[in-house]
Design a protein around this motif. Sequence first.
Motif, PDB file in Angstrom:
ATOM      1  N   ASP A  25      10.438 -18.832  28.099  1.00 37.07           N
ATOM      2  CA  ASP A  25      10.122 -17.828  29.196  1.00 37.07           C
ATOM      3  C   ASP A  25       9.587 -18.576  30.289  1.00 37.07           C
ATOM      4  O   ASP A  25       9.699 -18.556  31.332  1.00 37.07           O
ATOM      5  N   MET A  26       8.416 -19.285  29.986  1.00 34.29           N
ATOM      6  CA  MET A  26       7.560 -19.673  30.783  1.00 34.29           C
ATOM      7  C   MET A  26       8.429 -21.051  31.504  1.00 34.29           C
ATOM      8  O   MET A  26       8.389 -20.948  32.933  1.00 34.29           O
ATOM      9  N   HIS A  27       9.246 -21.734  31.262  1.00 34.67           N
ATOM     10  CA  HIS A  27      10.258 -22.617  31.907  1.00 34.67           C
ATOM     11  C   HIS A  27      11.326 -21.794  32.426  1.00 34.67           C
ATOM     12  O   HIS A  27      12.171 -22.706  33.258  1.00 34.67           O
ATOM     13  N   GLY A  28      11.698 -20.614  32.322  1.00 34.24           N
ATOM     14  CA  GLY A  28      12.622 -19.760  32.988  1.00 34.24           C
ATOM     15  C   GLY A  28      13.991 -20.272  32.186  1.00 34.24           C
ATOM     16  O   GLY A  28      14.923 -20.286  33.022  1.00 34.24           O
ATOM     17  N   LEU A  29      13.900 -20.432  31.209  1.00 26.75           N
ATOM     18  CA  LEU A  29      15.147 -20.884  30.285  1.00 26.75           C
ATOM     19  C   LEU A  29      15.786 -19.927  29.604  1.00 26.75           C
ATOM     20  O   LEU A  29      14.827 -18.947  28.886  1.00 26.75           O
ATOM     21  N   ARG A  30      16.902 -19.812  29.552  1.00 29.19           N
ATOM     22  CA  ARG A  30      17.739 -18.771  28.349  1.00 29.19           C
ATOM     23  C   ARG A  30      17.815 -19.363  27.372  1.00 29.19           C
ATOM     24  O   ARG A  30      18.007 -20.706  27.091  1.00 29.19           O
ATOM     25  N   ALA A  31      17.067 -18.793  26.076  1.00 27.17           N
ATOM     26  CA  ALA A  31      17.161 -19.435  24.835  1.00 27.17           C
ATOM     27  C   ALA A  31      17.433 -18.236  23.787  1.00 27.17           C
ATOM     28  O   ALA A  31      17.069 -17.121  23.792  1.00 27.17           O
ATOM     29  N   ARG A  32      18.357 -18.688  22.815  1.00 21.94           N
ATOM     30  CA  ARG A  32      18.628 -17.870  21.745  1.00 21.94           C
ATOM     31  C   ARG A  32      17.833 -18.578  20.343  1.00 21.94           C
ATOM     32  O   ARG A  32      18.271 -19.568  20.043  1.00 21.94           O
ATOM     33  N   ILE A  33      17.173 -17.669  19.716  1.00 23.39           N
ATOM     34  CA  ILE A  33      16.237 -18.219  18.753  1.00 23.39           C
ATOM     35  C   ILE A  33      16.913 -17.613  17.339  1.00 23.39           C
ATOM     36  O   ILE A  33      17.000 -16.431  17.265  1.00 23.39           O
ATOM     37  N   VAL A  34      17.154 -18.446  16.550  1.00 24.03           N
ATOM     38  CA  VAL A  34      17.791 -17.975  15.051  1.00 24.03           C
ATOM     39  C   VAL A  34      17.049 -18.396  14.006  1.00 24.03           C
ATOM     40  O   VAL A  34      16.473 -19.664  14.061  1.00 24.03           O
ATOM     41  N   GLY A  35      16.643 -17.433  13.330  1.00 24.83           N
ATOM     42  CA  GLY A  35      15.691 -17.766  11.979  1.00 24.83           C
ATOM     43  C   GLY A  35      14.325 -17.698  12.482  1.00 24.83           C
ATOM     44  O   GLY A  35      13.951 -17.367  13.573  1.00 24.83           O
ATOM     45  N   SER A  36      13.667 -18.070  11.535  1.00 22.44           N
ATOM     46  CA  SER A  36      12.180 -18.262  11.788  1.00 22.44           C
ATOM     47  C   SER A  36      11.386 -19.295  10.777  1.00 22.44           C
ATOM     48  O   SER A  36      12.051 -19.595   9.834  1.00 22.44           O
ATOM     49  N   ALA A  37      10.208 -19.625  11.191  1.00 22.29           N
ATOM     50  CA  ALA A  37       9.616 -20.705  10.368  1.00 22.29           C
ATOM     51  C   ALA A  37       8.163 -20.608  10.962  1.00 22.29           C
ATOM     52  O   ALA A  37       7.833 -20.429  11.906  1.00 22.29           O
ATOM     53  N   THR A  38       7.152 -21.166  10.093  1.00 21.05           N
ATOM     54  CA  THR A  38       5.820 -21.317  10.360  1.00 21.05           C
ATOM     55  C   THR A  38       5.480 -22.558  10.046  1.00 21.05           C
ATOM     56  O   THR A  38       5.574 -23.240   9.056  1.00 21.05           O
ATOM     57  N   ALA A  39       4.734 -23.351  11.094  1.00 20.86           N
ATOM     58  CA  ALA A  39       4.309 -24.625  10.983  1.00 20.86           C
ATOM     59  C   ALA A  39       2.908 -24.783  10.796  1.00 20.86           C
ATOM     60  O   ALA A  39       2.106 -23.821  11.358  1.00 20.86           O
ATOM     61  N   TYR A  40       2.256 -25.511   9.910  1.00 11.80           N
ATOM     62  CA  TYR A  40       0.915 -25.737  10.059  1.00 11.80           C
ATOM     63  C   TYR A  40       0.294 -26.913  10.845  1.00 11.80           C
ATOM     64  O   TYR A  40       0.487 -28.210  10.589  1.00 11.80           O
ATOM     65  N   ILE A  41      -0.186 -26.621  12.211  1.00 12.62           N
ATOM     66  CA  ILE A  41      -0.370 -27.517  13.211  1.00 12.62           C
ATOM     67  C   ILE A  41      -1.386 -26.801  14.212  1.00 12.62           C
ATOM     68  O   ILE A  41      -1.329 -25.529  14.160  1.00 12.62           O
ATOM     69  N   ALA A  42      -2.148 -27.733  14.994  1.00 14.85           N
ATOM     70  CA  ALA A  42      -2.935 -27.186  15.799  1.00 14.85           C
ATOM     71  C   ALA A  42      -2.175 -26.628  17.091  1.00 14.85           C
ATOM     72  O   ALA A  42      -0.841 -27.072  17.035  1.00 14.85           O
ATOM     73  N   GLU A  43      -2.575 -25.595  17.583  1.00 14.58           N
ATOM     74  CA  GLU A  43      -1.758 -24.914  18.629  1.00 14.58           C
ATOM     75  C   GLU A  43      -1.409 -25.729  20.068  1.00 14.58           C
ATOM     76  O   GLU A  43      -0.535 -25.864  20.629  1.00 14.58           O
ATOM     77  N   GLU A  44      -2.707 -26.734  20.194  1.00  9.54           N
ATOM     78  CA  GLU A  44      -2.422 -27.449  21.546  1.00  9.54           C
ATOM     79  C   GLU A  44      -1.265 -28.459  21.384  1.00  9.54           C
ATOM     80  O   GLU A  44      -0.557 -28.697  22.356  1.00  9.54           O
ATOM     81  N   PRO A  45      -1.210 -29.261  20.169  1.00 14.96           N
ATOM     82  CA  PRO A  45       0.006 -30.151  20.290  1.00 14.96           C
ATOM     83  C   PRO A  45       1.287 -29.432  20.053  1.00 14.96           C
ATOM     84  O   PRO A  45       2.192 -29.795  20.536  1.00 14.96           O
ATOM     85  N   LEU A  46       1.170 -28.188  19.590  1.00 20.13           N
ATOM     86  CA  LEU A  46       2.576 -27.647  19.144  1.00 20.13           C
ATOM     87  C   LEU A  46       3.147 -27.202  20.487  1.00 20.13           C
ATOM     88  O   LEU A  46       4.260 -27.481  21.158  1.00 20.13           O
ATOM     89  N   HIS A  47       2.443 -26.494  21.522  1.00 13.41           N
ATOM     90  CA  HIS A  47       2.598 -26.274  22.779  1.00 13.41           C
ATOM     91  C   HIS A  47       2.872 -27.405  23.463  1.00 13.41           C
ATOM     92  O   HIS A  47       4.114 -27.336  24.492  1.00 13.41           O
ATOM     93  N   SER A  48       2.379 -28.554  23.539  1.00 14.98           N
ATOM     94  CA  SER A  48       2.514 -29.854  24.247  1.00 14.98           C
ATOM     95  C   SER A  48       3.953 -30.349  23.865  1.00 14.98           C
ATOM     96  O   SER A  48       4.935 -30.797  24.670  1.00 14.98           O
TER      97      SER A  48
END
Lengths: 204, 351
Positions: free
Chosen positions: B227-250
Amino acid sequence: MSLPDTILLVEDDDSLRLMLRGVLEMQGFAVLEADCRRSGLEVLGTHSHVGVVLLDLGLPPSPHAPSEGLAFLRQTCDMTHPVKVIVLTGQDQESAALEAIKEGAFDFLVKPATSSAILQAVRRAFLFCHKEREMAAGGFARVQVNARISDGLKVAREEVEEKLVRHVLQETGFNVNQSALRLGLKRESIYYFLKKFGIERQDG
Amino acid sequence: MVSLYSSLILIGVTIMAVMAVLVYQARRQARVNLALLQLNERLRFDLPDLLRQSWPYLARAGVTGLSWKLDWFGTPLTRVDGVVGKDGVSRHLEAGEISLDVTLWHGRHRGEQLYFSETLAENFFLLLHVDMWIKMGGVQGAFGQAAKMELFLQHDMKNIAQFIHLAAEQLEVVKPEQEAGLLATLRAAMPTARVRADRILSALSNKTDAKNKTACPLAGAWQQAADMHGLRARIVGSATAYIAEEPLHSIIDNLLINYSEQSIWNQGHKPASLEIVLSEDEAKATATLSDIHGRPYPWPERLFEPFWSEQSKGLGIGLYQARQLAVGAGGSLEVISADDQPLVFVLNLPR
């Protein structure tokens, strides 16, 4: 009862945005907030009484470059109701200031700026905003054009034409008849301008 | 008849002798070239050291003199080895802030000797020029990294400075009836200011704090970034990762920014329409990213190369950094590039 002067803060740093909000509210301004270009434009679209925007140029998704802030400025300048944008940024002064002024910024403040400098700029911007709104109520539109002198008059004239046509179309909700009436033109001329400048309803 | 045989034998012997000389010279030259290459490697491709230490090897190949004048980032260095004669092969080499005038001298070589001398000189010049480019590449890389860090610090530190300025000024001028309001503002703003300060310290120390790791749902993170990049995206499925938020967002930002910039720069082509498939197993959370409107990418091998960019304004470090962050977090980032198919990025993160 008239609304207090309303400022939109477009700043991605939450703590700084809260602090600026506190400073402005203590001076009697009403404050709205946004943390990126998109949310800022949404706020402006739904709150036409916003008169001044305090804008950080470095916004997500490119917080380390001025591109998002400059794009916001560009889109703000095309709005029908006059809004004055004060840039408050930590970006490289020389190039960012030049770009911001080109895109129609009312003032340019470099972080860290004193609260008195910010408030002074905000009050001055509101003064201009109020006067322009009075002018707009009287049927005047303020059009800003960056013209390179060597390009000659034709280029500048066409840019003014395009901005005026876009402005009136936005004001009339893209009603060609009303726009033609306001501009003192025939409907065919409006269609001609739509084609010439590639104006489409959704980009208005 | 005897005379004919004698002549043929003489010719054959002469040809063999010439061949033997040529083979000897060629081998000697090959040995010198190899020795120079090995020397250069031992010296870690350092140009001034190579110039200083190459003379014995060149002398072994029949070079009678070597002179050079080096401008090493503004510092002049000169040296002459052996004997300066009349017949020399000179070259002016430049790369960035390094320039070199070098001349190799040899005796009065003719024929095959001239050929071997010139070949050796050309190889030597090429080696010197390569060292120049290696040095300049390293310098530019370091500057690029520093510029990126400076940009980051400029943005975040100026915000912190602005925050402190405003807070200090308000504390000085606040009226008694406004004190409660100011306290409320500071109470609300301080926690986020502290997070920002921690982020700067973390960037300066270049460490990802392990204690910041948390269970991050990936669907929300991808959607928010798209959304932030103004991109159309279809997300299929779900998953949870164990990671700090900062590197994940980067990581996600660095991946998506390429698609949003392609949309901007490739006007006329269909805008990106991303499909992000999320899945997880016991060990890892996987995100597979592709653009259904994407086109085959001509340089897939370049994607993770630092400081390689198609765009003049790009630093070319985004995907490299994304992979470093993914690996640093215990995951991986790979790209699949099949013929006539758009790129597919596969991001694995620990669970």
